[in-house]
Design a protein around this motif. Structure first.
Motif, mmCIF file in Angstrom:
data_model
loop_
_atom_site.group_PDB
_atom_site.id
_atom_site.type_symbol
_atom_site.label_atom_id
_atom_site.label_comp_id
_atom_site.label_asym_id
_atom_site.label_seq_id
_atom_site.Cartn_x
_atom_site.Cartn_y
_atom_site.Cartn_z
ATOM 1 N N VAL A 229 0.870 -1.180 0.000
ATOM 2 C CA VAL A 229 0.000 0.000 0.000
ATOM 3 C C VAL A 229 0.903 1.224 0.000
ATOM 4 O O VAL A 229 1.559 1.525 1.001
ATOM 5 C CB VAL A 229 -0.938 0.030 1.234
ATOM 6 C CG1 VAL A 229 -1.940 1.169 1.096
ATOM 7 C CG2 VAL A 229 -1.651 -1.303 1.410
ATOM 8 N N GLU A 230 1.004 1.875 -1.142
ATOM 9 C CA GLU A 230 1.955 2.993 -1.315
ATOM 10 C C GLU A 230 1.413 3.904 -2.409
ATOM 11 O O GLU A 230 1.122 3.446 -3.515
ATOM 12 C CB GLU A 230 3.330 2.422 -1.690
ATOM 13 C CG GLU A 230 4.348 3.441 -2.157
ATOM 14 C CD GLU A 230 4.649 4.510 -1.125
ATOM 15 O OE1 GLU A 230 4.193 5.656 -1.335
ATOM 16 O OE2 GLU A 230 5.306 4.198 -0.109
ATOM 17 N N ASP A 231 1.260 5.196 -2.103
ATOM 18 C CA ASP A 231 0.658 6.106 -3.071
ATOM 19 C C ASP A 231 1.677 6.804 -3.966
ATOM 20 O O ASP A 231 1.306 7.420 -4.961
ATOM 21 C CB ASP A 231 -0.193 7.158 -2.345
ATOM 22 C CG ASP A 231 0.654 8.037 -1.453
ATOM 23 O OD1 ASP A 231 1.430 7.473 -0.647
ATOM 24 O OD2 ASP A 231 0.561 9.271 -1.542
ATOM 25 N N ASP A 232 2.954 6.736 -3.607
ATOM 26 C CA ASP A 232 3.988 7.349 -4.444
ATOM 27 C C ASP A 232 4.262 6.405 -5.614
ATOM 28 O O ASP A 232 4.929 5.386 -5.464
ATOM 29 C CB ASP A 232 5.259 7.565 -3.594
ATOM 30 C CG ASP A 232 6.393 8.176 -4.408
ATOM 31 O OD1 ASP A 232 6.416 8.009 -5.655
ATOM 32 O OD2 ASP A 232 7.262 8.810 -3.794
ATOM 33 N N LEU B 110 2.907 -1.227 4.433
ATOM 34 C CA LEU B 110 1.930 -0.138 4.530
ATOM 35 C C LEU B 110 2.621 1.213 4.700
ATOM 36 O O LEU B 110 3.285 1.461 5.708
ATOM 37 C CB LEU B 110 1.018 -0.414 5.742
ATOM 38 C CG LEU B 110 -0.030 0.622 6.112
ATOM 39 C CD1 LEU B 110 -1.084 0.751 5.016
ATOM 40 C CD2 LEU B 110 -0.690 0.247 7.445
ATOM 41 N N ASP B 111 2.452 2.063 3.697
ATOM 42 C CA ASP B 111 2.941 3.441 3.805
ATOM 43 C C ASP B 111 2.007 4.195 4.755
ATOM 44 O O ASP B 111 0.793 4.011 4.721
ATOM 45 C CB ASP B 111 2.923 4.082 2.409
ATOM 46 C CG ASP B 111 3.365 5.532 2.451
ATOM 47 O OD1 ASP B 111 4.267 5.861 3.243
ATOM 48 O OD2 ASP B 111 2.797 6.332 1.679
ATOM 49 N N LEU B 112 2.570 5.034 5.617
ATOM 50 C CA LEU B 112 1.709 5.737 6.579
ATOM 51 C C LEU B 112 1.089 7.000 5.990
ATOM 52 O O LEU B 112 0.024 7.427 6.403
ATOM 53 C CB LEU B 112 2.504 6.087 7.849
ATOM 54 C CG LEU B 112 2.946 4.893 8.697
ATOM 55 C CD1 LEU B 112 3.529 5.374 10.018
ATOM 56 C CD2 LEU B 112 1.807 3.915 8.949
ATOM 57 N N GLY B 113 1.779 7.629 5.035
ATOM 58 C CA GLY B 113 1.252 8.855 4.450
ATOM 59 C C GLY B 113 0.460 8.576 3.194
ATOM 60 O O GLY B 113 0.991 8.589 2.089
ATOM 61 N N LEU B 114 -0.837 8.298 3.352
ATOM 62 C CA LEU B 114 -1.686 7.987 2.197
ATOM 63 C C LEU B 114 -2.645 9.140 1.957
ATOM 64 O O LEU B 114 -2.942 9.915 2.871
ATOM 65 C CB LEU B 114 -2.462 6.687 2.452
ATOM 66 C CG LEU B 114 -1.576 5.438 2.533
ATOM 67 C CD1 LEU B 114 -2.357 4.260 3.096
ATOM 68 C CD2 LEU B 114 -1.003 5.096 1.167
ATOM 69 N N PRO B 115 -3.143 9.286 0.716
ATOM 70 C CA PRO B 115 -3.946 10.475 0.383
ATOM 71 C C PRO B 115 -5.272 10.548 1.139
ATOM 72 O O PRO B 115 -5.714 11.632 1.507
ATOM 73 C CB PRO B 115 -4.182 10.338 -1.131
ATOM 74 C CG PRO B 115 -3.934 8.905 -1.444
ATOM 75 C CD PRO B 115 -2.914 8.430 -0.462
ATOM 76 N N ALA C 205 12.363 3.077 7.423
ATOM 77 C CA ALA C 205 12.330 4.519 7.217
ATOM 78 C C ALA C 205 12.768 4.810 5.779
ATOM 79 O O ALA C 205 13.732 4.240 5.282
ATOM 80 C CB ALA C 205 13.244 5.206 8.212
ATOM 81 N N LYS C 206 12.021 5.695 5.114
ATOM 82 C CA LYS C 206 12.387 6.094 3.748
ATOM 83 C C LYS C 206 13.498 7.145 3.810
ATOM 84 O O LYS C 206 13.453 7.999 4.678
ATOM 85 C CB LYS C 206 11.188 6.696 3.037
ATOM 86 C CG LYS C 206 10.048 5.743 2.776
ATOM 87 C CD LYS C 206 8.914 6.525 2.125
ATOM 88 C CE LYS C 206 7.708 5.642 1.892
ATOM 89 N NZ LYS C 206 6.574 6.392 1.333
ATOM 90 N N PRO C 207 14.439 7.154 2.878
ATOM 91 C CA PRO C 207 14.587 6.133 1.826
ATOM 92 C C PRO C 207 15.270 4.887 2.369
ATOM 93 O O PRO C 207 16.019 4.979 3.337
ATOM 94 C CB PRO C 207 15.483 6.844 0.812
ATOM 95 C CG PRO C 207 16.325 7.769 1.630
ATOM 96 C CD PRO C 207 15.469 8.188 2.807
#
Ligand code: CA
Length: 221
Positions: free
Chosen positions: A6-9, A50-55, A100-102
């Motif tokens: 789950v990643e919006d980028d 799971l990405d935490l920053g989703l739209p 942690a990204k990147p």
């Protein structure tokens, strides 16, 4: 090994899907929280990234809601490097690990593999049945000490069966663990992979039995 990402980028996600598929996962990519909540329980995912920053939703809320409704799938969260509070919050809400990204894709793959091994109760990266050895870290299979030349899907089918030696794995279940949403799967695709595996496991490997009406089983030595 079926994986939900789950990643919006989009650019990042495309790269991740490519590297995860190369590492042997069948990946489903979702780009928003609503879809993630709807689909997370519907397929036998070995893990969720799971990405935490989703739209549309905070990933931490998705995490809480999945755990609250009983989802036991290992979840690895993706956070920004300086967001230590998110990482703590995520782990305390039921995440199993974080990156942690990147990040280096190889580290992500290793962490997912470790999560999956732990959750499946098989901490040893190496699966063994008699003279057949499956190194899940390097994704190399040896029969009688010699490397077996197996394609990606053949590896996935064999890994799933070897993870449950002596147990019947239902056809539908096996297909759901090996193929992602985008794979165009014909009804007899599995039979083709099973047939190839049987040939390649000759003469000294374990037999893969067809249990009529139920599924497949790899025999223990
Ligand atoms: Ca994001």
């Amino acid at each position: 090994m079926r994986l939900l990402l789950v990643e919006d980028d989009e650019r990042l996600a495309r790269g991740m899907v490519a590297s995860l598929e190369a590492a042997g996962f069948a990946v489903d990519l979702l780009t928003n929280g609503e879809d993630a909540l709807r689909l997370a329980d519907q397929e036998p995912y070995c893990a969720i990234v799971l990405d935490l920053g989703l739209p549309d939703m905070d990933g931490l809320d998705i995490l809480s809601r999945l755990r609250a409704r009983g989802a036991t799938t290992p979840i690895l969260i993706l956070t920004a490097r300086d967001m230590v509070d998110d990482r703590i919050d995520g782990l305390d809400r039921g995440a199993d690990d974080y990156m942690a990204k990147p990040f280096d894709p190889r580290e992500l793959e290793s962490r997912i593999r470790a999560l999956v091994r732990r959750s499946q109760g098989t901490p040893d990266p190496v699966l063994r049945i008699g003279k057949l050895v499956f190194d899940r870290s390097s994704r190399t299979v040896y029969l009688d000490g010699a490397v077996l030349d197996l394609r990606r899907r053949e590896l996935a089918v064999l890994e799933t069966l070897m993870g449950r030696p002596g147990k019947v794995v239902a056809k539908e279940r096996l297909a759901a663990e090996v193929f992602n949403f985008d794979d165009a799967v014909t009804p007899n695709a599995l039979e083709v992979y099973i047939g190839r595996l049987r040939r390649k496991l000759q003469p000294s490997g374990p037999a893969i039995r067809t249990i009529r009406g139920l599924g497949y089983m790899i025999e223990t030595a």
